[in-house]
Design an enzyme around this catalytic site. Structure first.
Site, short mmCIF file in Angstrom:
data_model
loop_
_atom_site.label_atom_id
_atom_site.label_comp_id
_atom_site.label_asym_id
_atom_site.label_seq_id
_atom_site.Cartn_x
_atom_site.Cartn_y
_atom_site.Cartn_z
N HIS A 80 0.83 -1.21 0.00
CA HIS A 80 0.00 0.00 0.00
C HIS A 80 0.87 1.26 0.00
O HIS A 80 2.03 1.22 -0.36
CB HIS A 80 -1.00 -0.05 1.16
CG HIS A 80 -1.72 -1.36 1.25
ND1 HIS A 80 -2.61 -1.80 0.29
CD2 HIS A 80 -1.62 -2.37 2.16
CE1 HIS A 80 -3.06 -3.01 0.62
NE2 HIS A 80 -2.46 -3.38 1.73
N GLU A 118 -2.16 0.23 8.09
CA GLU A 118 -1.31 -0.85 7.63
C GLU A 118 -0.15 -0.33 6.78
O GLU A 118 0.98 -0.83 6.88
CB GLU A 118 -2.11 -1.87 6.82
CG GLU A 118 -1.29 -3.05 6.33
CD GLU A 118 -1.96 -3.83 5.23
OE1 GLU A 118 -1.26 -4.67 4.62
OE2 GLU A 118 -3.14 -3.61 4.94
N HIS A 173 2.98 -7.12 4.71
CA HIS A 173 1.60 -6.68 4.92
C HIS A 173 1.15 -7.03 6.33
O HIS A 173 1.85 -7.71 7.08
CB HIS A 173 0.67 -7.38 3.93
CG HIS A 173 0.75 -6.87 2.53
ND1 HIS A 173 -0.20 -6.05 1.97
CD2 HIS A 173 1.69 -7.06 1.57
CE1 HIS A 173 0.13 -5.77 0.72
NE2 HIS A 173 1.29 -6.37 0.46
N GLU A 249 1.86 -11.91 5.68
CA GLU A 249 0.85 -11.25 6.52
C GLU A 249 1.34 -11.38 7.95
O GLU A 249 1.26 -12.45 8.56
CB GLU A 249 -0.52 -11.93 6.36
CG GLU A 249 -1.17 -11.73 5.01
CD GLU A 249 -1.80 -10.37 4.84
OE1 GLU A 249 -1.55 -9.48 5.67
OE2 GLU A 249 -2.56 -10.19 3.88
#
Length: 285
Positions: A80, A118, A173, A249
């Site tokens: 992101h 995040e 992430h 993750e």
């Protein structure tokens, strides 16, 4: 992560070279033996220690030399970006997903219930991993250089690693799912689309799980695999990679305990140490 679970994320493979000189242990040994560092574990002395601020240059640790040209190259992909949410027209345009379909360029990512994004967590952890690896003589490249931009799109993130001929790509992430879910998992492209995905990426995923587990982190309790592995076909950044690539993750930002850890510098350093261990394990196998 890469727009999944609501958390808002040439074709010739180049498998990693496995000569002893490309292992992290080999690189660190050469750096130390060459006296490029006065001490491979020494820290800068605090004022008043070892002669204090007036200590001679001979008493101070030397700076690490730049990584050798033949050192492993790791591309870190912090998911992101800080301004994605204010530029939905740009990040919602469609790009190839690597399997004949198209998906959003990027997404906003998730956040803790207190609003810690995040995107910020991903970038902070990536910087910390970069610093750890660089101190070991590893070449490191990030897919974005700050947390105040837009994108890049997921296809461009894959292209960065491909163009660089990376020995490993690790996308960082955090998830955003039910508050009672916890733990990390490592995603790889499955079914594989090229030789890099078929073998090296799977080995990278296994090494990453092993390294993070050794660092004391628990595998996810909310995915089908209880061992922390998650083969998927819907992540463009992995599908389009022609070099070994995985997506980590780190945990669940909606879980109160994990959210607290992710929101602190100490917690982010722990995640960085775990990811670094996984990368070390991959190169040193």
């Amino acid at each position: 992560m890469d727009a999944v679970r609501g958390s808002g994320g040439s074709e010739t493979a180049k498998p990693p070279r496995r000569s002893a000189g490309r292992s992290l242990r080999g690189v660190v040994a050469v750096v130390c033996a060459g006296v490029l560092l006065a001490s491979c574990t020494a820290a800068d002395p605090a004022p008043g220690e070892s002669g204090g601020a007036a200590s001679s240059a001979a008493d101070r640790p030397k700076r690490a030399a730049p990584p050798r040209a033949d050192a492993p190259l790791v591309v870190l992909d912090p998911g992101h970006n800080g301004r994605n949410g204010a530029n939905l027209d740009r990040i919602e345009r469609k790009v190839p997903n690597g399997r004949g379909e198209r998906k959003h360029c990027n997404s906003t990512g998730t956040s803790t219930d207190d609003g810690y994004g995040e995107h910020a967590f991903n970038f902070a952890v990536a910087e910390a991993v970069r610093d750890r690896l660089t101190r070991q003589g590893v070449r490191v490249q990030l897919t974005r250089e700050d947390d105040d931009g837009v994108g890049p799109c997921v296809d461009e993130r894959a292209a960065i690693g491909n163009r660089a001929g990376a020995d490993a790509v690790v996308s960082i992430h955090a998830d955003g799912t039910d508050s009672d879910a916890s733990g990390f998992h490592v995603i790889y492209s499955d079914p594989p689309l090229n030789d890099a995905q078929r073998g090296p990426a799977v080995r990278l995923a296994r090494a990453m799980v092993a390294g993070m587990t050794d660092a004391g982190l628990s595998t996810a309790d909310y995915i089908a695999s209880t061992e922390g592995f998650d083969g998927r076909d819907d992540l463009a950044g992995l599908n389009l990679s022609t070099v070994p690539a995985v997506l980590v993750e780190c945990g669940n930002m909606r879980n109160p305990d994990e959210a607290r850890a992710m929101s602190t510098p100490e917690g982010r350093e722990r995640y960085a140490e775990a990811i670094t261990r996984g990368i070390e394990d991959y190169f040193d196998r």
